[in-house]
Design a protein around this motif. Structure first.
Motif, mmCIF file in Angstrom:
data_model
loop_
_atom_site.group_PDB
_atom_site.id
_atom_site.type_symbol
_atom_site.label_atom_id
_atom_site.label_comp_id
_atom_site.label_asym_id
_atom_site.label_seq_id
_atom_site.Cartn_x
_atom_site.Cartn_y
_atom_site.Cartn_z
ATOM 1 N N LEU A 187 0.679 -1.192 0.364
ATOM 2 C CA LEU A 187 -0.328 -0.008 -0.488
ATOM 3 C C LEU A 187 0.682 1.264 0.574
ATOM 4 N N ILE A 188 2.253 1.760 0.508
ATOM 5 C CA ILE A 188 2.794 2.533 1.249
ATOM 6 C C ILE A 188 3.332 2.859 -1.021
ATOM 7 N N PHE A 189 3.513 1.236 -1.110
ATOM 8 C CA PHE A 189 4.661 1.578 -2.442
ATOM 9 C C PHE A 189 3.628 2.206 -4.280
ATOM 10 N N MET A 190 2.636 1.871 -3.414
ATOM 11 C CA MET A 190 1.330 2.117 -4.387
ATOM 12 C C MET A 190 0.588 3.352 -5.554
ATOM 13 N N PRO A 191 1.837 4.648 -4.650
ATOM 14 C CA PRO A 191 1.644 5.680 -5.283
ATOM 15 C C PRO A 191 2.098 5.290 -6.456
ATOM 16 N N MET A 192 3.889 4.690 -6.276
ATOM 17 C CA MET A 192 4.947 4.193 -7.586
ATOM 18 C C MET A 192 4.285 4.560 -8.924
ATOM 19 N N ALA A 193 3.171 3.525 -9.129
ATOM 20 C CA ALA A 193 2.246 3.216 -10.326
ATOM 21 C C ALA A 193 1.913 4.385 -10.691
ATOM 22 N N ILE A 194 1.764 5.455 -10.017
ATOM 23 C CA ILE A 194 0.823 7.376 -10.675
ATOM 24 C C ILE A 194 0.674 7.791 -10.520
ATOM 25 N N ILE A 207 7.790 12.945 -2.615
ATOM 26 C CA ILE A 207 8.050 12.031 -1.534
ATOM 27 C C ILE A 207 7.404 10.813 -1.067
ATOM 28 N N TRP A 208 5.675 11.979 -1.376
ATOM 29 C CA TRP A 208 4.517 10.427 -0.935
ATOM 30 C C TRP A 208 4.874 9.458 -2.313
ATOM 31 N N ILE A 209 4.643 9.809 -3.514
ATOM 32 C CA ILE A 209 5.141 8.694 -4.346
ATOM 33 C C ILE A 209 6.448 8.170 -4.545
ATOM 34 N N GLN A 210 7.666 8.794 -3.653
ATOM 35 C CA GLN A 210 8.714 7.914 -3.818
ATOM 36 C C GLN A 210 9.441 7.372 -2.731
#
Lengths: 335, 383
Positions: free
Chosen positions: A147-154, A211-214
């Motif tokens: 779930l923390i990793f997910m923003p990578m895909a956005i 930061i949220w993404i990385q």
């Protein structure tokens, strides 16, 4: 034509052409140029083996040369010339750079890029390290990691929309629909804030998005590194009576220092090129300009290729130390 | 590990709690947009999305049946019915009153007296019974005011509008196909080219190999901003102009260093015996590559494919420079969303839905292929 059909046809041509090249080039080499038969069979096979690597490499070298190496040279040239109205160029020396140095917007972009450069890699690495260490110790850790990793895909643009809703502000007195303002008002704030228009601090609200993404990226890599630490070192520390914080900061972190540096530099490179988030959320207004967006402004809005190329060179120069360091590391590894 | 010293760590609960906080913090922004995409414009403007999951309280103005619907039963005039039927069938009445100023005059289920002196029982589900010893007068029914709890309500109308309406500014259908057209060749072509190059760099001997590898590592970090103007100029000069071909070539060029680097590292780690044996058995390099290397390298190929797919799908800059011309026919989803942010900045229902249409595909790929993505990240970064 139906867009779906058009897409399928273009895909078939693009991919087919690529497969065709490798297949036909090999066929010609083996059957026509250096056939493995007849009187010169030995010589032919050797020759084919000398040519083949270049056959395999040719499309890659061609594409790399044309799409990455040539532009570097061409950008240097463009940054040193003026475009003439009727077409053609004239030598301009360093005047593009001088003009850029006199623009306050450029220095604003430099300052913001430096802020990004300091804050984002540090924060993303720190959060990533924290998340990696914490999730490694619990049973539902892999779910938490996902779930923390997910923003990578956005996409950055998608993230921009997501965070614009977080930062949304409604006039005082009406119900807030942006969660940040809702929390701010609940904590006793006087008026709802337009977070993205508050000079200086708005930079940080943009940085939070990256930061949220990385953080997920940092977490995944650091978590693998943490798991690679030999158990004996940690056990020895426990026997010696170290507390969990000492184990983490004195035993674990020093052992993964190299990985931390790699994560840090990877995010640093990304930050130097940051464009989409600023472009989509503020477009450099309210003192949030960054180099890549400044360059885009110059190239495609002001149509000033000279200054645009000069600012692209600034990005390149900032990346250069990391480039050299990477190459040296890679060469050392190969020996 | 925690038990080595003979006791369970006292920090355990703190760890669970902090992970929970982290996960919630990281999920909240996305959840907000996701929930908003299922709400109507009015709902979004009225309350924060975090209230959408819970029943909301609303004040309702209601009216009983008209006097002519009364019937006589046991010497009384009676009007019965349900006040919530039709508009708010799922609502539950909490309190009610006969004037708008006294919404909490009576609780649901209690019997009150109307201004005309009739006795009225209103239950939570909206059913009521109004009785009076004398006939009801007037033409219209009694006015009632109630506080009702409305259950959460979601709609798919936004998705219908964004995907199927054909509305020129809101529709994402065309942009969706355009993105797909950009993405698929831009993912497959660099893989093909890079796989051959990586094989040559990993398993073939030729002069200049080490230098080429160093060049690839150097090109890994060259900012693509440098390439924009020189390549656009080149594309315009050789007649490609702005279009799909140009954007595929650009994505291929920009993705290649990473692809070659990842694949070469992986292929170099394959067992030497297999390749040498095949060579001894008389297999040509082309056959070795196709029949041995490619199948064995599947995990690395998959990792890079996911990277490149995510990167090209999510890209804005390359598409803006190399693809989208003045007509806007070839716009991709990211570019259209930026456009929507300008033209429909306040219409969160459209914006949220459009963003989610574009985010959905990468998210599916992400959750389905996370294993390969992680593997690729580790291969590409840890040295």
């Amino acid at each position: 034509m139906n867009p779906a059909l058009q897409a399928v046809i273009t895909i078939a041509i693009g991919v087919g052409g690529c497969i065709g090249y490798f297949y036909l080039a090999n066929l010609i080499l083996d059957k026509v140029l250096c056939p493995a038969r007849g009187p010169n069979i030995g010589r032919n096979i050797n020759r084919a083996n000398m040519i083949r690597p270049w056959l395999f490499l040719f499309p890659a070298i061609f594409a790399l040369g044309l799409y990455l190496a040539y532009p570097v040279v061409e950008t240097i040239r463009l940054s040193l010339t003026h475009r003439l109205p009727g077409g053609g160029y004239e030598w301009a020396g360093l005047s593009n750079y001088r003009q850029m140095m006199h623009e306050p917007k450029f220095w604003e972009a430099m300052r913001n890029n430096m802020l990004w450069l300091i804050v984002v890699p540090a924060a993303a690495t720190a959060f990533g390290l924290l998340a990696a260490q914490l999730t490694d110790r619990i049973r539902w850790g892999s779910l938490a990691k996902s779930l923390i990793f997910m923003p990578m895909a956005i996409s950055f643009v998608g993230a921009a929309v997501i965070w614009k809703l977080v930062y949304d502000a409604r006039p005082a007195g009406s119900e807030q629909i942006g969660i940040l303002n809702a929390v701010y008002m609940a904590l006793g704030g006087d008026t709802p804030q337009q977070w993205l228009t508050v000079p200086f601090w708005n930079n940080f609200f943009l940085m939070i998005v990256l930061i949220w993404i990385q953080t997920g990226f940092a977490m995944v890599i650091l978590s693998a590194a943490l798991r690679g630490i030999p158990d004996e070192t940690v056990e020895a520390a426990i026997v010696d009576g170290a507390n969990p914080f000492q184990i983490f900061f004195r035993i674990k972190v020093p052992q993964i220092r190299n990985t931390i540096v790699v994560v840090w530099t990877t995010i640093t490179i990304l930050v130097l090129k940051i464009f989409d988030i600023v472009f989509a959320m503020t477009n450099g207004q309210w003192e949030t300009q960054v180099l890549a967006n400044y360059m885009y402004d110059k190239l495609f809005r002001a149509n000033d290729w000279g200054v645009g190329s000069a600012s692209a060179m600034v990005i390149m120069i900032l990346v250069l130390p990391i480039l050299v360091w990477n190459v040296r590391n890679a060469r050392r590894e190969m020996r | 590990m925690d038990n080595i010293a003979g006791k369970k760590s006292a920090l355990s609960w703190a760890v669970h709690l902090s992970v929970l906080v982290l996960v919630v913090l990281w999920l909240l922004p996305t959840a907000g947009l996701f929930i908003s995409s299922f709400r109507t414009a009015d709902q979004i403007a009225a309350t924060g999305w975090w209230k959408a999951l819970f029943a909301s309280e609303q004040n309702l103005a209601l009216r009983t049946g008209a006097p002519d619907s009364a019937r006589q039963a046991g010497g009384l005039y009676v009007i019965e019915g349900n006040l919530l039927e039709g508009e708010n069938p799922d609502a539950r009445i909490a309190t009610w009153g006969t004037t708008p100023r006294q919404l909490d005059e009576f609780k649901a289920g209690e019997t009150g007296t109307t201004r005309d002196g009739a006795s009225l029982t209103l239950k939570a589900d909206g059913s009521y019974r109004m009785e009076s010893p004398s006939p009801f007068e007037g033409k219209r029914g009694e006015r009632l005011f109630a506080v009702a709890k409305l259950p959460p309500k979601f709609t798919l109308a936004n998705y219908a509008r964004v995907l199927f309406s054909g509305n020129a500014t809101d529709s994402m259908a065309k942009a969706f196909f355009n993105t797909l057209t950009v993405t698929i060749p831009a993912t497959i072509i660099p893989i093909l080219i890079a796989a051959y190059a990586a094989y040559a760099l990993a398993w073939m001997n030729f002069p200049g190999r080490a230098l080429l590898i160093a060049v690839v590592v150097a090109l890994l970090v060259v900012p693509l901003q440098l390439a924009l103007i020189p390549l656009l100029k080149l594309h315009l000069a050789i007649g490609i102009g702005k279009g799909y071909l140009g954007v595929w070539l650009a994505h291929t060029g920009f993705g290649l260093p990473m692809a070659i680097y990842l694949l070469r590292n992986y292929m170099a780690g394959l067992p030497r015996d297999i390749i040498e044996n095949a060579r001894v058995d008389g297999a040509s390099e082309f056959e070795i590559f196709r029949k041995i290397i490619l199948p064995l390298s599947f995990p690395a190929l998959a990792s890079f494919a996911i990277f490149q797919f995510l990167w090209t799908w999510n890209d804005l800059l390359v598409a803006k420079v190399f693809l989208i011309d003045a007509t806007g026919k070839t716009t991709v989803m990211t570019a259209q969303i930026v456009e929507l942010m300008g033209t429909r900045g306040g219409n969160w229902e459209i914006l949220a839905t459009a963003a989610f249409v574009s985010i959905a595909v990468p998210l599916i790929v992400f959750f389905a292929m996370q294993k390969y993505l992680v593997r690729g990240l580790l291969a590409g970064s840890v040295k």
